[in-house]
Design an enzyme around this catalytic site. Structure first.
Site, mmCIF file in Angstrom:
data_model
loop_
_atom_site.group_PDB
_atom_site.id
_atom_site.type_symbol
_atom_site.label_atom_id
_atom_site.label_comp_id
_atom_site.label_asym_id
_atom_site.label_seq_id
_atom_site.Cartn_x
_atom_site.Cartn_y
_atom_site.Cartn_z
ATOM 1 N N HIS A 137 0.864 -1.177 0.000
ATOM 2 C CA HIS A 137 0.000 0.000 0.000
ATOM 3 C C HIS A 137 0.907 1.236 0.000
ATOM 4 O O HIS A 137 2.020 1.197 0.498
ATOM 5 C CB HIS A 137 -0.841 -0.046 1.285
ATOM 6 C CG HIS A 137 -1.917 0.977 1.398
ATOM 7 N ND1 HIS A 137 -1.656 2.291 1.717
ATOM 8 C CD2 HIS A 137 -3.264 0.897 1.248
ATOM 9 C CE1 HIS A 137 -2.795 2.966 1.771
ATOM 10 N NE2 HIS A 137 -3.796 2.143 1.481
ATOM 11 N N ASP A 214 2.911 -4.535 8.243
ATOM 12 C CA ASP A 214 1.689 -3.753 8.061
ATOM 13 C C ASP A 214 0.516 -4.745 8.101
ATOM 14 O O ASP A 214 0.269 -5.462 7.139
ATOM 15 C CB ASP A 214 1.751 -3.019 6.713
ATOM 16 C CG ASP A 214 0.429 -2.358 6.346
ATOM 17 O OD1 ASP A 214 -0.522 -2.415 7.149
ATOM 18 O OD2 ASP A 214 0.342 -1.799 5.242
ATOM 19 N N GLN A 217 -4.586 -5.544 6.682
ATOM 20 C CA GLN A 217 -5.520 -6.473 6.045
ATOM 21 C C GLN A 217 -5.432 -7.868 6.648
ATOM 22 O O GLN A 217 -5.980 -8.822 6.085
ATOM 23 C CB GLN A 217 -5.248 -6.540 4.525
ATOM 24 C CG GLN A 217 -5.415 -5.211 3.820
ATOM 25 C CD GLN A 217 -6.853 -4.703 3.838
ATOM 26 O OE1 GLN A 217 -7.795 -5.478 4.021
ATOM 27 N NE2 GLN A 217 -7.029 -3.403 3.651
ATOM 28 N N LYS A 240 -10.696 -0.988 10.240
ATOM 29 C CA LYS A 240 -10.825 -2.214 9.429
ATOM 30 C C LYS A 240 -11.125 -3.428 10.314
ATOM 31 O O LYS A 240 -11.436 -4.503 9.830
ATOM 32 C CB LYS A 240 -9.547 -2.448 8.623
ATOM 33 C CG LYS A 240 -9.263 -1.354 7.588
ATOM 34 C CD LYS A 240 -8.000 -1.666 6.824
ATOM 35 C CE LYS A 240 -7.420 -0.456 6.117
ATOM 36 N NZ LYS A 240 -8.166 -0.042 4.937
ATOM 37 N N CYS A 378 -4.814 2.589 -3.660
ATOM 38 C CA CYS A 378 -3.593 3.102 -3.021
ATOM 39 C C CYS A 378 -2.420 2.148 -3.210
ATOM 40 O O CYS A 378 -1.618 1.941 -2.289
ATOM 41 C CB CYS A 378 -3.809 3.388 -1.535
ATOM 42 S SG CYS A 378 -5.000 4.688 -1.245
#
Lengths: 420, 144
Positions: A137, A214, A217, A240, A378
Site C-alpha cells: 500500500h 503492516d 488487512q 478495518k 492506493c
C-alpha cells in the site's frame, strides 16, 4: 460494562457460524440502498460497526467522557481507566508482552510514518536499505521514499509473481548487509496474498535487520501474535477491525520504542517542560502527544471483544469458505479476469473486465445495492506490475454472506447487458 | 449570436436532467455512455500530452480554435460513463470564445444537477471544465 454481542459464540464451540445472527449485530446492513438490499463488499477499505461498538462509543460520550491522564475527578478517572483498558485489550489481542508497547495512532498510515520519522531518522543513514515488496500500500512506500529523499537511504523493492504470490528467492536475495529494515504487508490489500511473515522475519533478523509488519488487512482475518511472529513493529487500523475510524495502533518492542525519540511534541508526552529543556514521558505516552482519540480507542476495544466473542478461527473459516464461493461464482461471468490468485489468499477478489471499466462496474453495481471498490486501491506500483489501470475489488468481512456474492454476480450481469 | 444562444446544447442537457429523479438521471448518464461508447477518437491522441488530471478514469482531450476565435473540444475516456460525461461537456462548451469560456464557473456544472448522483462525478466534470478553460488560455497565450 459491555453487553455481550448477540452472535457471540462460546470459545471452542461446535456451533456453526451463524452469519445471519452476526449480520443482525450490524444495524447498517439492514438499511436499503436505492431501495435494494445492501451488499457491502468493501470491508477491506473500512469495515462496518457492530452495535456493541456503537454502544461503547455512545456510552463514552453519554456517561463517562472527560480528558484522560490529567484530571483528578471522577469522570476523568473513569475515562482514563477505560482508555488504558483499551490499550490492554489491544495488547492482549495481538499477544504483546506489555500494554505500554501499544501506541495509539490515528491509523496504520500514521503508525508507519511514526516509525519512519522517529526510528528511521535516528537509525538510518545514506546507503542504508529498507526492503519492501511490489504489493505494498502507498502507506508503506511513501514514508520510506520521503526518508530516501531526506537521508539518502535506498528503498529496495522485491518483485512478486504474476499470480500475486510472494517470490521467496527474489525477496531473500535482496536482504544484504545494508538492509536495516524489512517493511512488508502481512496481507495484500489488493490481491489478498498472505506473505510468509514468520520466514521473512527470521531471514531479516538473521541479517541483522528489523521488521515492520503492516497488518491492516490481516488483523481482522486471522490470529496475530506479535510475540510468536517475533517481529519488531506491527501496525494496524482500527476501522478495518470493526472499530471506529480515527484510531489505530503501533506495536513495537519495548527496547526499540524506548530508544526512539518522540514523533510529535505537545501535551501528554512530556515529563517536565521548561524553557531550558524538556524531559519526555515514558512509554506509551512519549508517542501520544495531545489529547488522544479517547472514545475511538474504547470503541476499538469493544470491537476486539466482539471479534474475540465470535472467535478468529471461526471468522477465518467462514471467510475462507465464502471467498471460495465468490471465486467460483465470478468464474461463471464471461469476460472477467481475476487479479491475484495466490494460493492461500484471503478476503479480497480483485478483477478487471473486458466489457467495462472498473469505474463503470462500480457505478452500475452500486445502483443494484452492491458496494465495491474501484481504482488503484492506493497501490499504483502494484497496478502497474499487474498490467492494469484499475481493478474492481470485492472484499469480505465477518458479516459477508452468499447473498452478497450472488447480488454482486447478478449486478455484474447487468453491467454486461448495459455496456457489453 | 449571444453566449446564451451558443450554450443551447448545454441548456438542452440542463432541461433534460431537470425533470428527472435520481434514478432517471443515472439512466440518462448510462444512455449517454451507451450512445458514445463506440465513438471514434484519434488513437494517437490518447497519450500523456492530451491526458487530463482530476478524473477517476483516464480522459484525453483535443482542442482547436477556428478563424473566428472560437474554441472546439473533443474528448474521450476509457470509462464508458465518464466518456458520456466528456461528450456532454465538450458538446456543451464548444464554440465559445476564450472570454466566454473564461467566464464559465463551476456553477454551470452544478446546474446539470449530477452532483446528487455522485459527488465524484460532479468533481470530475468541474475538473473537465477547468481543463477546457486551461487549454483555451494556453491557446490564447500562444503556449500550444
Amino acid at each position: 460494562m459491555n453487553g455481550p454481542a448477540t452472535a457471540m459464540r462460546q470459545p471452542g464451540s461446535n456451533t456453526p457460524y451463524d452469519v445471519a445472527a452476526v449480520r443482525a449485530d450490524f444495524p447498517i446492513l439492514a438499511r436499503p440502498v436505492y431501495g435494494k438490499r445492501l451488499a457491502f463488499l468493501d470491508s477491506a477499505a473500512s469495515a462496518q460497526k457492530p452495535q456493541a461498538v456503537i454502544d461503547a462509543v455512545q456510552r463514552v460520550y453519554g456517561e463517562e467522557y472527560a480528558n484522560v491522564h490529567r484530571g483528578l475527578y471522577f469522570l476523568s478517572e473513569r475515562a482514563t481507566n477505560a482508555f488504558e483498558d483499551a490499550r490492554e485489550t489491544v495488547a492482549r489481542y495481538i499477544g504483546a508482552p506489555h500494554p505500554h508497547e501499544v501506541i495509539f495512532t490515528r491509523n496504520a498510515t500514521e503508525a508507519i510514518n511514526l516509525v519512519a520519522a522517529s526510528w528511521g531518522r535516528s537509525n538510518l543513514s545514506a546507503g542504508d536499505e529498507v526492503l519492501i515488496t511490489e504489493l505494498e500500500h502507498h502507506a508503506n512506500i511513501v514514508p520510506w521514499q520521503l526518508l530516501a529523499q531526506e537521508r539518502g537511504i535506498v528503498l529496495r523493492v522485491a518483485p512478486i509473481a504474476d499470480d500475486g504470490s510472494f517470490m521467496a528467492d527474489a525477496f531473500y536475495r535482496l536482504i544484504g548487509p545494508r538492509t536495516k529494515l524489512v517493511s512488508v504487508a502481512h496481507v495484500s490489500n489488493v490481491l489478498g496474498t498472505v506473505l510468509p511473515v514468520t520466514d521473512i522475519i527470521a531471514a531479516a533478523h538473521a541479517a541483522g535487520a528489523w521488521v515492520l509488519i503492516d497488518g491492516c488487512q490481516a488483523i481482522q482475518h486471522m490470529t496475530v501474535d506479535v510475540r510468536a511472529l517475533d517481529c519488531d513493529f506491527y501496525v494496524f487500523s482500527g476501522h478495518k477491525l470493526y472499530g471506529p475510524s480515527g484510531i489505530g495502533a503501533l506495536w513495537g518492542r519495548e527496547a526499540i520504542l524506548e530508544a526512539m525519540p518522540p514523533y510529535m511534541g505537545g501535551g501528554d508526552m512530556i515529563e517536565r517542560v521548561s524553557f531550558d529543556g524538556t524531559t519526555f514521558a515514558g512509554l506509551p505516552h512519549k508517542f501520544e502527544a495531545g489529547t488522544p482519540a479517547i472514545a475511538q480507542a474504547i470503541g476499538l476495544a469493544a470491537a476486539i471483544r466482539y471479534v474475540e466473542g465470535l472467535g478468529t478461527a471461526a471468522i477465518a473459516a467462514h471467510e475462507a469458505a465464502l471467498l471460495a464461493y465468490m471465486a467460483d461464482a465470478l468464474a461463471s461471468v464471461p469476460g472477467l479476469r481475476l487479479i491475484g490468485t495466490a494460493p492461500g489468499k484471503v478476503s479480497v477478489v480483485s478483477l478487471s473486465a473486458d466489457f467495462a471499466h472498473a469505474f463503470d462496474i462500480a457505478a452500475i453495481v452500486d445502483r443494484e445495492g452492491v458496494a465495491v471498490r474501484s481504482g488503484h486501491h492506493c497501490a499504483q506500483p502494484l497496478m502497474a506490475r499487474m498490467g492494469v489501470e484499475a481493478t474492481v475489488r470485492a472484499s469480505l468481512g465477518l458479516y459477508s454472506d452468499r447473498q452478497d456474492v450472488d447480488q454482486f454476480v447478478t449486478a455484474l450481469e447487468r453491467v454486461r447487458r448495459v455496456l457489453g | 449570436m449571444t453566449t446564451l444562444a451558443r450554450l443551447g446544447k448545454f441548456q438542452h442537457f440542463v432541461d433534460d436532467l431537470a425533470g428527472l429523479d435520481d434514478e432517471m438521471r443515472f439512466e440518462y448518464v448510462l444512455d449517454m455512455a451507451k450512445k458514445h461508447k463506440d465513438d471514434p477518437f484519434s488513437p494517437g491522441a490518447m497519450d500523456d500530452e492530451h491526458l487530463m488530471h482530476g478524473c477517476m478514469s483516464r480522459v484525453w482531450m483535443l482542442h482547436d480554435i477556428d478563424d473566428d476565435g472560437r474554441h472546439w473540444f473533443r474528448g474521450h475516456s476509457d470509462g464508458a460513463i465518464v466518456n458520456g460525461l466528456v461528450h456532454m461537456m465538450t458538446e456543451s462548451f464548444s464554440g465559445l470564445t476564450g472570454e466566454e469560456l473564461a467566464a464559465l464557473t463551476i456553477d454551470q456544472v452544478r446546474r446539470l444537477n449530477l452532483g446528487a448522483m455522485t459527488t465524484q462525478r460532479q468533481v470530475g466534470m468541474m475538473a473537465m471544465l477547468k481543463h477546457m478553460q486551461k487549454l483555451a488560455r494556453q491557446d490564447r497565450s500562444g503556449a500550444r
